[in-house]
Design an enzyme around this catalytic site. Structure first.
Site, PDB file in Angstrom:
ATOM      1  N   ASP A  52      36.315  98.639 128.690  1.00  8.78           N
ATOM      2  CA  ASP A  52      37.228  98.060 129.674  1.00  8.78           C
ATOM      3  C   ASP A  52      36.838  98.414 131.118  1.00  8.78           C
ATOM      4  O   ASP A  52      37.185  97.689 132.042  1.00  8.78           O
ATOM      5  CB  ASP A  52      38.676  98.459 129.374  1.00  8.78           C
ATOM      6  N   HIS A  54      33.742  98.306 132.292  1.00 11.01           N
ATOM      7  CA  HIS A  54      32.845  97.214 132.689  1.00 11.01           C
ATOM      8  C   HIS A  54      33.641  95.926 132.924  1.00 11.01           C
ATOM      9  O   HIS A  54      33.376  95.177 133.867  1.00 11.01           O
ATOM     10  CB  HIS A  54      31.833  96.920 131.579  1.00 11.01           C
ATOM     11  N   VAL A 194      38.121 103.388 135.307  1.00  4.24           N
ATOM     12  CA  VAL A 194      39.164 103.031 134.334  1.00  4.24           C
ATOM     13  C   VAL A 194      39.230 104.161 133.309  1.00  4.24           C
ATOM     14  O   VAL A 194      38.206 104.666 132.858  1.00  4.24           O
ATOM     15  CB  VAL A 194      38.829 101.690 133.636  1.00  4.24           C
ATOM     16  N   MET A 202      36.482 106.066 130.974  1.00  4.51           N
ATOM     17  CA  MET A 202      35.792 105.221 129.983  1.00  4.51           C
ATOM     18  C   MET A 202      34.295 105.298 130.213  1.00  4.51           C
ATOM     19  O   MET A 202      33.822 105.268 131.357  1.00  4.51           O
ATOM     20  CB  MET A 202      36.276 103.780 130.095  1.00  4.51           C
ATOM     21  N   SER A 204      30.379 104.404 127.899  1.00  8.24           N
ATOM     22  CA  SER A 204      29.743 103.976 126.642  1.00  8.24           C
ATOM     23  C   SER A 204      29.412 105.187 125.792  1.00  8.24           C
ATOM     24  O   SER A 204      29.383 105.107 124.561  1.00  8.24           O
ATOM     25  CB  SER A 204      28.468 103.187 126.935  1.00  8.24           C
TER      26      SER A 204
END
Ligand code: PAF
Length: 296
Positions: A52, A54, A194, A202, A204
């Site tokens: 989210d 990205h 975020v 957040m 990856s």
């Protein structure tokens, strides 16, 4: 270093949404770009494994420009041999579905041979914020690789704006300085981090965390907030940071750095009065290295 604030040629009202184009070669990208004639363009550079954070960059880009192109390229030159290039999450189908749902106009997905063909021999060597003694101290190869690939992406796509998450705060400052220094006519736009409900930024790489590590990981943001409150009350910087480090070490982190820096230059600060101040942290839990930062 203040962020660039050049005006973006605004979003025109009559910009019908087209279906998402997948572009894999430079001629295809150039044809697509040439067809945009007068439309404003935003680039969202990514390495895929979209979350989210990205998608928030994409939504920001969508609001600012007529056309949005998202690049997906896991850039080998920003990983050291011992790092996770090979195992970096690659989730193409899910990424594409998410971008289509947001009506992204194009996905620029070159392969390594397109970005670094046989004989490729040019590299950007960033200075200034890239030598601040933060990420660069632990990943000395990193910003050279990031700047080289981002410069290529900006030259390939020629966007009016390019969006970068504040989560990678030093990267945002480095790319902003590079675009300014090389007279690249793209405005670099920083977008706030975020977070998950418990405050974890957040990333990856959060996918690498075991359930126990994931539970402990929220300590990072809690600690940053507590340190920011103490610094705002003018408590001593050094003591606050020592105690912040101890708190996350207790939660299982091995700390690379926890630093209070000038928010624009990333220079060291002795007191909150030397600000605006940004708190930045990098720490490993298990085998996963996490970074985060907040404004004080
Ligand atoms: O932040 C990232 O995902 C990468 O460093 C970037 C900017 C896409 C360059 O590979």
């Amino acid at each position: 270093m203040p962020p660039r604030s050049d005006p973006v040629p605004g979003k025109s009202s009559k910009a019908p949404i087209a279906k998402t184009q997948i572009l894999r070669t430079l001629p295809a990208l150039r044809r697509w770009r040439a067809g945009l004639r007068g439309r404003s363009v935003a680039l969202v550079p990514t390495m895929g494994a979209l979350h989210d954070g990205h998608l928030t960059l994409v939504r920001y880009a969508r609001r600012k420009c007529d056309r949005v192109v998202v690049s997906i390229f896991v850039n080998p030159t920003q990983f050291a041999p011992h790092e996770d290039f090979g195992s970096y999450p690659r989730t193409w189908d899910a990424d594409l579905a998410a971008l289509k749902a947001l009506n992204v106009d194009a996905v620029w997905a070159p392969n390594v041979a397109t970005m670094y063909p046989e004989g490729f021999a040019t590299k950007i060597a960033p200075g200034g914020p890239a030598l601040a003694g933060l990420e660069d101290k632990f990943r000395p190869h990193f910003f050279g690789g990031v700047c080289t690939v981002v410069a290529k992406l900006l030259l390939q796509v020629q966007p009016d704006i390019a969006t970068f998450g504040e989560k990678d705060y030093q990267q945002l400052k480095v790319v902003t300085a590079m675009a300014r220094d090389l007279d690249i006519a793209t405005r670099i736009a920083g977008v706030p981090t975020v977070r998950e409900k418990d405050g974890l930024a957040m990333s990856s790489r959060n996918a690498y965390l075991s359930p126990e590590e994931r539970a402990a990981a929220s300590t990072l943001h809690r600690m940053l907030k507590a340190c920011a409150i103490r610094l705002k009350k003018a408590e001593p910087v050094a003591q606050t940071l020592i105690e912040g480090e101890a708190e996350i070490e207790q939660a299982g982190f091995a700390v690379d750095y926890l630093e209070a820096r000038h928010a624009e230059t990333l220079a060291r600060i002795a007191s909150i009065k030397d600000g605006p101040v940004r708190l930045l942290v990098a720490a490993k839990i298990g085998r996963t290295r996490l970074i985060d930062n907040i404004a004080v």
